[in-house]
Design an enzyme around this catalytic site. Structure first.
Site, PDB file in Angstrom:
ATOM      1  N   LYS A  84     -19.253  72.215 -34.038  1.00 47.67           N
ATOM      2  CA  LYS A  84     -20.610  72.009 -34.543  1.00 47.67           C
ATOM      3  C   LYS A  84     -20.604  71.594 -36.013  1.00 47.67           C
ATOM      4  O   LYS A  84     -21.339  70.681 -36.414  1.00 47.67           O
ATOM      5  CB  LYS A  84     -21.436  73.282 -34.343  1.00 47.67           C
ATOM      6  CG  LYS A  84     -21.718  73.592 -32.875  1.00 47.67           C
ATOM      7  CD  LYS A  84     -22.309  74.983 -32.665  1.00 47.67           C
ATOM      8  CE  LYS A  84     -22.491  75.271 -31.181  1.00 47.67           C
ATOM      9  NZ  LYS A  84     -23.004  76.628 -30.905  1.00 47.67           N
ATOM     10  N   GLN A 128     -24.123  82.338 -33.328  1.00 46.78           N
ATOM     11  CA  GLN A 128     -23.271  81.985 -32.195  1.00 46.78           C
ATOM     12  C   GLN A 128     -23.186  83.137 -31.192  1.00 46.78           C
ATOM     13  O   GLN A 128     -22.907  84.266 -31.566  1.00 46.78           O
ATOM     14  CB  GLN A 128     -21.867  81.610 -32.690  1.00 46.78           C
ATOM     15  CG  GLN A 128     -20.919  81.156 -31.597  1.00 46.78           C
ATOM     16  CD  GLN A 128     -21.351  79.852 -30.939  1.00 46.78           C
ATOM     17  OE1 GLN A 128     -21.836  78.941 -31.596  1.00 46.78           O
ATOM     18  NE2 GLN A 128     -21.163  79.765 -29.629  1.00 46.78           N
ATOM     19  N   ASP A 151     -31.140  76.528 -31.846  1.00 46.83           N
ATOM     20  CA  ASP A 151     -30.654  76.837 -30.491  1.00 46.83           C
ATOM     21  C   ASP A 151     -31.788  76.793 -29.471  1.00 46.83           C
ATOM     22  O   ASP A 151     -31.551  76.697 -28.265  1.00 46.83           O
ATOM     23  CB  ASP A 151     -29.997  78.224 -30.447  1.00 46.83           C
ATOM     24  CG  ASP A 151     -28.485  78.152 -30.589  1.00 46.83           C
ATOM     25  OD1 ASP A 151     -27.912  77.078 -30.294  1.00 46.83           O
ATOM     26  OD2 ASP A 151     -27.863  79.166 -30.972  1.00 46.83           O
TER      27      ASP A 151
END
Length: 338
Positions: A84, A128, A151
């Protein structure tokens, strides 16, 4: 608001000429499915993102910034986060990875998220997953302010998505949606099976595919069936054998086999499991689909790796740009988060 969100609508409606679509596919024999290269599609989207960032910064705006909170030492999580941050650098987004030990308390993590929510330099924020067992993941996802929630896991973003309103879409489902549209796979009136009902992947994919294409956040107008762990294999087969599109997102290797697919179906494999190669004894990644068998019957198929994975990272970059431009800060959202 509709005018301000034109970039999001433009992306969701992106369509390629047939010749351009062929360039996004790996080579295939006439009898086999076209293997969709998620890597090529992701490069295209990242190029779009890079151009958008350059224009944004050239107009005098601050460079978009992504903050990633990584808890513990899970090797897979560290690998995902590295991908990422590399992608962010590639498109011109600044980023940081904030490491915390697995022993961090839920309260300490919530306090860190609160500080990042209030940091004007932070445009996009993600924690995460998975998190250590002593931490409530739902509480953590809801702690990230919705307009920084790249997200797309905050309950407000999930709710707006389910109501066909503009929202921060979860990156993996959005990536699947873009694969289907940019490849030219029709969805209107088609039968779709989504194998897997997770709230972060299976459920959002089903929502994007079945909702109304005329609404604020256009959907695919498909007829969608969702299966899960309690769906008997034979019953699952009864659904998949009639499906025009099968999206496998259960995390079960070889769940979808050739005998379960009708001729000409499109198969999108979201599953990813690390197994030991029986020949080399080395670890390898496999999906939920028996790739070699299914590609002989399907019209389109995504590989693992190299299919949905790169698209997930690309869509995360698009979400970070949306967050930086404050495109998803309507008055009702402000009132709910005040």
């Amino acid at each position: 608001m509709a005018t301000a969100l034109c970039p999001l609508r433009a992306l969701s409606r992106a369509a390629l000429r047939p010749r351009d679509r062929r360039l996004l596919h790996l080579s295939a024999t006439r009898d086999d499915a076209v293997v969709i290269s998620g890597r090529k599609l992701a490069r295209q989207i990242r190029q779009e993102a890079r151009h958008e960032v350059e224009q944004w910064v050239a107009a005098g705006n601050k460079r978009p910034h992504l903050s990633v909170v990584l808890v513990g030492d899970n090797p897979a999580s560290h690998s995902y986060v590295l991908n990422k941050t590399k992608a962010a650098a590639d498109v011109g987004i600044s980023s940081e990875t904030i490491l915390r030990p697995a022993s961090i308390s839920e309260e300490e993590l919530l306090d860190l998220i609160g500080k990042l929510n209030n940091d004007a330099n932070v445009d996009g924020l993600l924690v995460q997953l998975p998190l250590p067992e002593h931490i409530d993941e739902r509480k953590i996802c809801n702690a990230v302010t919705p307009d920084k929630d790249v997200d797309g896991f905050h309950v407000i973003n999930v709710g707006r998505m389910c109501l066909d309103q503009y929202s921060m879409l979860p990156a993996t489902p959005w990536g699947v949606w873009e694969i289907i549209k940019r490849t030219g796979i029709p969805t209107l009136g088609k039968n779709v099976v989504v194998a897997g009902r997770s709230k972060n992947v299976g459920m959002p994919i089903a929502m994007l595919l079945h909702t109304d294409g005329r609404h604020e956040r256009p959907g695919g107008d498909a007829t969608v069936t969702i299966s899960h762990r309690y769906t008997p294999k034979e019953q699952l087969k009864q659904h998949t054998i009639r499906a025009d599109i099968v999206v496998a997102a259960a995390g079960i290797p070889n769940l979808i086999t050739a005998d379960m697919i009708k001729e000409g179906a499109a198969v999108i494999d979201v599953g990813i499991t690390r197994v030991q190669d029986p020949v080399t004894a080395k670890p390898k990644l496999v999906g939920d689909v028996d790739f070699e068998g299914v590609k002989k019957k399907a019209s389109y198929i995504t590989p693992v790796p190299g299919g949905v994975g790169p698209m997930t990272v690309a869509m995360l970059m698009k979400n970070t740009i949306i967050a930086a431009k404050k495109l998803l800060k309507p008055k009702e959202l402000e009132a709910l988060t005040a």
